[in-house]
Design an enzyme around this catalytic site. Structure first.
Site, mmCIF file in Angstrom:
data_model
loop_
_atom_site.group_PDB
_atom_site.id
_atom_site.type_symbol
_atom_site.label_atom_id
_atom_site.label_comp_id
_atom_site.label_asym_id
_atom_site.label_seq_id
_atom_site.Cartn_x
_atom_site.Cartn_y
_atom_site.Cartn_z
ATOM 1 C CE LYS A 121 -4.511 -1.208 1.887
ATOM 2 N NZ LYS A 121 -5.549 -0.845 2.857
ATOM 3 N NE ARG A 162 -14.353 6.737 6.035
ATOM 4 C CZ ARG A 162 -13.202 6.667 5.404
ATOM 5 N NH1 ARG A 162 -12.314 7.594 5.572
ATOM 6 N NH2 ARG A 162 -12.953 5.677 4.591
ATOM 7 C CB SER A 179 -5.294 8.120 6.592
ATOM 8 O OG SER A 179 -5.676 7.600 7.834
HETATM 9 O O1 PNS Z 1 -7.538 1.152 7.107
HETATM 10 P P1 PNS Z 1 -7.646 0.177 5.972
HETATM 11 O O2 PNS Z 1 -6.645 0.498 4.888
HETATM 12 O O3 PNS Z 1 -9.040 0.021 5.459
HETATM 13 O O4 PNS Z 1 -7.202 -1.229 6.613
HETATM 14 C C1 PNS Z 1 -7.152 -2.350 5.817
HETATM 15 C C2 PNS Z 1 -6.798 -3.637 6.620
HETATM 16 C C3 PNS Z 1 -5.393 -3.564 7.193
HETATM 17 C C4 PNS Z 1 -7.798 -3.814 7.757
HETATM 18 C C5 PNS Z 1 -6.956 -4.757 5.556
HETATM 19 O O5 PNS Z 1 -6.125 -4.482 4.475
HETATM 20 C C6 PNS Z 1 -6.657 -6.138 6.094
HETATM 21 O O6 PNS Z 1 -7.454 -6.721 6.806
HETATM 22 N N1 PNS Z 1 -5.470 -6.687 5.714
HETATM 23 C C7 PNS Z 1 -5.052 -8.010 6.069
HETATM 24 C C8 PNS Z 1 -5.212 -9.008 4.915
HETATM 25 C C9 PNS Z 1 -6.540 -9.717 5.025
HETATM 26 O O7 PNS Z 1 -6.824 -10.412 5.970
HETATM 27 N N2 PNS Z 1 -7.428 -9.498 4.024
HETATM 28 C C10 PNS Z 1 -8.774 -10.042 4.059
HETATM 29 C C11 PNS Z 1 -8.961 -11.270 3.248
HETATM 30 S S1 PNS Z 1 -8.582 -11.020 1.538
#
Ligand code: PNS
Length: 159
Positions: free
Chosen positions: A40, A89, A127
């Site tokens: 990211k 949100r 963010s």
């Molecule tokens: O604040 P964000 O960017 O919405 O957070 C995203 C986050 C870190 C919660 C998400 O990317 C995540 O859960 N990543 C871990 C990988 C995962 O488990 N993905 C779901 C199944 S594909």
């Protein structure tokens, strides 16, 4: 009950902080989990993101701030969480969050996903918006916690 609040937190905003404080009220322990996903291309390192969240919340026995790599469902199971909590949100968040919730349910059927609506004053906040405003010299007062505002500006404006 343990809840996990995952996110990129790049950087933490007042919207995140609002969810953190309200989520901590409905569980015994809240684990704020910073996703360590370099693809990211985050502006802040994982350590910086953790440090900013810790500085924003202060000393709290009921809140742990840490990072995770790999699947959220695996992390949540490892730490003994009953559920994952996410902030919502607007409808625009829903489709992505719905997909994530169903994927996580498939991966870990006993793990629930809970959604907490943002407080209305933060419904426009992200963010990405904070980064764009700060990088362009705009005012981020009220968007991020006062105590970490200068660190965020410094990081985003010094090259
Ligand atoms: O604040 P964000 O960017 O919405 O957070 C995203 C986050 C870190 C919660 C998400 O990317 C995540 O859960 N990543 C871990 C990988 C995962 O488990 N993905 C779901 C199944 S594909």
């Amino acid at each position: 009950m343990i809840l996990v609040y995952p996110g990129s937190f790049d950087p933490v905003t007042n919207g995140h902080l609002d969810i953190i404080e309200r989520a901590a009220c409905i569980c015994d322990k809240l684990i704020v989990a910073v996703g360590n996903n370099e693809s990211k291309k985050p502006a802040f390192t994982v350590e910086e993101r953790i440090e900013l969240i810790r500085a924003a919340i202060g000393e709290r026995e009921d809140i742990v701030v840490t990072s995770f790599t790999g699947l959220l469902a695996d992390f949540a199971k490892k730490v003994g969480a009953r559920a994952v909590i996410k902030g919502l949100r607007a409808m625009s968040d829903f489709e992505y969050e719905f997909q994530m919730a169903l994927l996580n349910k498939k991966l870990e059927p006993d793990l629930e996903t809970l959604f907490m609506m943002t407080s209305v004053q933060y419904s426009f906040l992200s963010s990405s918006a904070v980064k764009e405003i700060a990088r362009n010299g705009g005012n981020i007062d009220g968007l991020v916690p006062d105590g970490i505002k200068d660190r965020i500006i410094m990081k985003l404006t010094c090259r």
